[in-house]
Design an enzyme around this catalytic site. Structure first.
Site, PDB file in Angstrom:
ATOM      1  CG  ASP A  46      27.303 -82.155  21.751  1.00 17.91           C
ATOM      2  OD1 ASP A  46      26.574 -81.185  21.491  1.00 17.91           O
ATOM      3  OD2 ASP A  46      26.885 -83.335  21.758  1.00 17.91           O
ATOM      4  CE1 TYR A  51      24.124 -88.542  23.242  1.00 19.53           C
ATOM      5  CE2 TYR A  51      25.924 -87.003  23.663  1.00 19.53           C
ATOM      6  CZ  TYR A  51      24.890 -87.449  22.861  1.00 19.53           C
ATOM      7  OH  TYR A  51      24.643 -86.819  21.665  1.00 19.53           O
ATOM      8  CE  LYS A  76      23.242 -83.064  21.879  1.00 19.80           C
ATOM      9  NZ  LYS A  76      24.415 -83.610  22.631  1.00 19.80           N
ATOM     10  CG  HIS A 109      18.911 -85.683  22.567  1.00 20.38           C
ATOM     11  ND1 HIS A 109      19.705 -86.367  23.457  1.00 20.38           N
ATOM     12  CD2 HIS A 109      19.499 -85.853  21.358  1.00 20.38           C
ATOM     13  CE1 HIS A 109      20.714 -86.930  22.813  1.00 20.38           C
ATOM     14  NE2 HIS A 109      20.599 -86.646  21.541  1.00 20.38           N
ATOM     15  CB  SER A 234      38.365 -90.328  18.728  1.00 19.46           C
ATOM     16  OG  SER A 234      39.294 -91.408  18.794  1.00 19.46           O
ATOM     17  CB  VAL A 235      38.332 -93.154  23.633  1.00 24.09           C
ATOM     18  CG1 VAL A 235      36.915 -92.805  24.067  1.00 24.09           C
ATOM     19  CG2 VAL A 235      38.356 -94.475  22.874  1.00 24.09           C
ATOM     20  NE  ARG A 239      40.905 -92.810  14.888  1.00 22.25           N
ATOM     21  CZ  ARG A 239      40.591 -94.097  15.046  1.00 22.25           C
ATOM     22  NH1 ARG A 239      39.422 -94.429  15.585  1.00 22.25           N
ATOM     23  NH2 ARG A 239      41.435 -95.039  14.687  1.00 22.25           N
ATOM     24  CG  ASN A 243      39.097 -86.299  14.704  1.00 23.32           C
ATOM     25  OD1 ASN A 243      39.399 -86.731  13.596  1.00 23.32           O
ATOM     26  ND2 ASN A 243      38.431 -87.029  15.590  1.00 23.32           N
TER      27      ASN A 243
END
Length: 282
Positions: A46, A51, A76, A109, A234-235, A239, A243
């Site tokens: 997404d 962004y 978006k 958006h 997350s980078v 994590r 997730n």
């Protein structure tokens, strides 16, 4: 590898219920983050024009070695391009940046009801064109309130496939969520862990301890069991993997209800109110 549930949208297209979000990931870190997510098993990314990392999302998908058709990609429309001519140009720029000739899902958006003379309907009709010519396999909206959805139903021919709205235990956003689902519009929950604000909640910690899971995993599982689509971000590779590892346990009905009961209404909202938000990025 975990098997991510697949949701069928109102137009017959399908979408993985768990995806990977790239909001606030710096462009120079996005390609690696996307490749990491795809290597772990995510098949849904997404992003958004706003962004500023669509080009790197495309790069990450290509670097993964996966065929384009294996990855569900959402983008978006940026707030500054609601005028029909601008929307066409912005969409074409998204396709170029992503390096693809179609997106799986394209969204408005924000409704921006105080901008453009309150006209998001003409913008939606442009997205209908993208759906008709196949360059957007599905189209939808983001941050649309019940009244906004009602207006689209009255004035246009296409029911949005999804409504991407803020939803988390401190802001269950049930009015918008119910209005969407009552019209066969799938709900996508952004900010699923309230930017981390819910992770130290004692009620969630108690459930996590009993389940042998982290509080983040419990909250993400809560979303999944309520039927909403999520795309945590997350980078940190560990994590990102954690997730993804939310399909080997289930919450009881009482646990789901206890988390839902944490709702704080408008006080729990972490993002802008769609009825008043009118930011157009520079």
């Amino acid at each position: 590898m975990s098997v991510v549930p697949i949701i069928t949208l109102n137009n017959g297209q399908t979408i993985p219920q768990l995806g990977f979000g790239v909001f606030q990931i710096e462009p120079d870190k996005t390609a690696d983050a996307v490749k990491t997510a795809l290597d772990i098993g995510y098949r849904h990314i997404d992003t958004a024009e706003m962004y500023g990392n669509e080009k790197q999302v495309g790069e990450g998908i290509r670097n993964s070695g996966l065929d384009r058709g294996e990855v569900f990609v959402t983008s978006k429309l940026n707030n500054g391009f609601h005028e029909p001519g601008d929307a066409h140009k912005a969409f074409e720029a998204s396709l170029r940046d992503l390096g693809t000739d179609y997106v799986d899902l394209f969204l408005i958006h924000w409704p921006l009801p105080t901008r453009y003379d309150g006209d998001f309907v003409s913008t939606w009709k442009v997205l209908e064109e993208f759906a008709r010519d196949g360059r957007a396999r599905s189209i939808g909206v983001s941050n649309f309130q019940p009244a906004h959805l009602e207006r689209l139903a009255e004035e246009t021919d296409t029911v949005p496939a999804v409504n991407q709205i803020e939803v988390h235990p401190y802001f269950v956003n049930e009015n918008a969520r119910t209005a969407s689902r009552d019209n066969a519009i799938a709900v996508e929950a952004w900010s699923p862990i309230a930017q981390g604000k819910v992770l130290d909640d004692p009620a969630i910690e108690k459930i996590a301890l009993a389940a042998g899971k982290s509080t983040a995993q419990v909250v993400l599982r809560w979303h999944i069991q309520r039927g909403d689509i999520i795309f945590p971000k997350s980078v940190t590779p560990d994590r990102v993997k954690a997730n993804f590892d939310i399909f080997d346990f289930e919450l009881s009905g009482d646990d789901v209800d206890a988390i839902t009961a944490l709702d704080r209404g408008e006080e729990g909202r972490t993002g802008p109110n769609p009825d008043t938000f009118d930011m157009i990025p520079d």
